[in-house]
Motif scaffolding. Sequence first.
Motif, PDB file in Angstrom:
ATOM      1  N   GLN A   8       1.123  -0.893   0.077  1.00  0.00           N
ATOM      2  CA  GLN A   8       0.139   0.253  -0.379  1.00  0.00           C
ATOM      3  C   GLN A   8       0.938   1.308   0.020  1.00  0.00           C
ATOM      4  O   GLN A   8       1.709   1.080   0.607  1.00  0.00           O
ATOM      5  CB  GLN A   8      -0.528  -0.202   1.346  1.00  0.00           C
ATOM      6  CG  GLN A   8      -1.302   1.363   0.707  1.00  0.00           C
ATOM      7  CD  GLN A   8      -2.843   1.099   2.489  1.00  0.00           C
ATOM      8  OE1 GLN A   8      -3.298   0.110   3.195  1.00  0.00           O
ATOM      9  NE2 GLN A   8      -3.514   2.445   2.865  1.00  0.00           N
ATOM     10  N   GLY A  10      -0.084   5.479  -0.567  1.00  0.00           N
ATOM     11  CA  GLY A  10      -1.152   6.178  -0.452  1.00  0.00           C
ATOM     12  C   GLY A  10      -1.825   5.780  -1.205  1.00  0.00           C
ATOM     13  O   GLY A  10      -3.020   4.688   0.429  1.00  0.00           O
ATOM     14  N   ASP A  11      -2.538   5.813  -1.612  1.00  0.00           N
ATOM     15  CA  ASP A  11      -4.620   4.870  -2.072  1.00  0.00           C
ATOM     16  C   ASP A  11      -4.279   4.464  -2.895  1.00  0.00           C
ATOM     17  O   ASP A  11      -5.114   3.432  -3.139  1.00  0.00           O
ATOM     18  CB  ASP A  11      -5.490   6.125  -2.105  1.00  0.00           C
ATOM     19  CG  ASP A  11      -5.917   7.443  -1.610  1.00  0.00           C
ATOM     20  OD1 ASP A  11      -5.614   6.624  -0.322  1.00  0.00           O
ATOM     21  OD2 ASP A  11      -6.020   8.150  -1.836  1.00  0.00           O
ATOM     22  N   THR A  12      -2.900   3.582  -3.346  1.00  0.00           N
ATOM     23  CA  THR A  12      -3.031   3.024  -4.051  1.00  0.00           C
ATOM     24  C   THR A  12      -2.579   1.213  -3.348  1.00  0.00           C
ATOM     25  O   THR A  12      -1.270   1.303  -2.654  1.00  0.00           O
ATOM     26  CB  THR A  12      -1.999   2.821  -5.010  1.00  0.00           C
ATOM     27  OG1 THR A  12      -2.449   4.135  -5.807  1.00  0.00           O
ATOM     28  CG2 THR A  12      -2.131   1.630  -6.651  1.00  0.00           C
ATOM     29  N   TYR A  34       3.762  -1.010   5.260  1.00  0.00           N
ATOM     30  CA  TYR A  34       3.719  -0.216   3.798  1.00  0.00           C
ATOM     31  C   TYR A  34       3.784  -2.018   2.495  1.00  0.00           C
ATOM     32  O   TYR A  34       2.971  -2.298   2.203  1.00  0.00           O
ATOM     33  CB  TYR A  34       4.325  -0.191   2.926  1.00  0.00           C
ATOM     34  CG  TYR A  34       6.419  -0.430   2.868  1.00  0.00           C
ATOM     35  CD1 TYR A  34       6.898  -1.384   2.035  1.00  0.00           C
ATOM     36  CD2 TYR A  34       6.726   0.108   3.878  1.00  0.00           C
ATOM     37  CE1 TYR A  34       7.753  -2.254   2.164  1.00  0.00           C
ATOM     38  CE2 TYR A  34       7.746   0.042   4.344  1.00  0.00           C
ATOM     39  CZ  TYR A  34       8.736  -1.428   3.472  1.00  0.00           C
ATOM     40  OH  TYR A  34       9.643  -1.994   3.567  1.00  0.00           O
TER      41      TYR A  34
END
Length: 140
Positions: A8, A10-12, A34
């Motif tokens: 992950q 950010g928003d992805t 992450y």
Amino acid sequence: MSSTGVTQFGDTNTKVKSKDCALACQSGSLNLGYLKTTTSCCNTDECNLQDAPDPSNIPNGRTCYYCDIQSCTNTLICSGTEDHCIQITSTFGGQSTVVKGCASKSLCDGIEYDLGVASFSCCEGNLCNGAQRVTQRWEL
């Protein structure tokens, strides 16, 4: 072995599934903030037909430190079977890099050692993997 990883930024979110043979394999879960991954190991021909399960998002009450680009003082809520905190320190080209997060006991039992260029250590207890200020240096 079969593994499922979710990254992950950010928003992805990106999910990656892999299957392969492995000399040494430990089933379990690893969460670096992450990146979350689960690995399932087996020992017969073509036994890795099933995908490793998606990493759990169910909090289990454990908290550990994790690192981002700026520091290693961020806190992470562990989930599923992640009952230990982990710290991985590696040195390459004279530069030291630290990675911290949550891990399953089964993974810790299989990786707690020092390779000279990388050392792995696990501990039990909330935030036991230390908040010492570590500066990360990333080069592209």
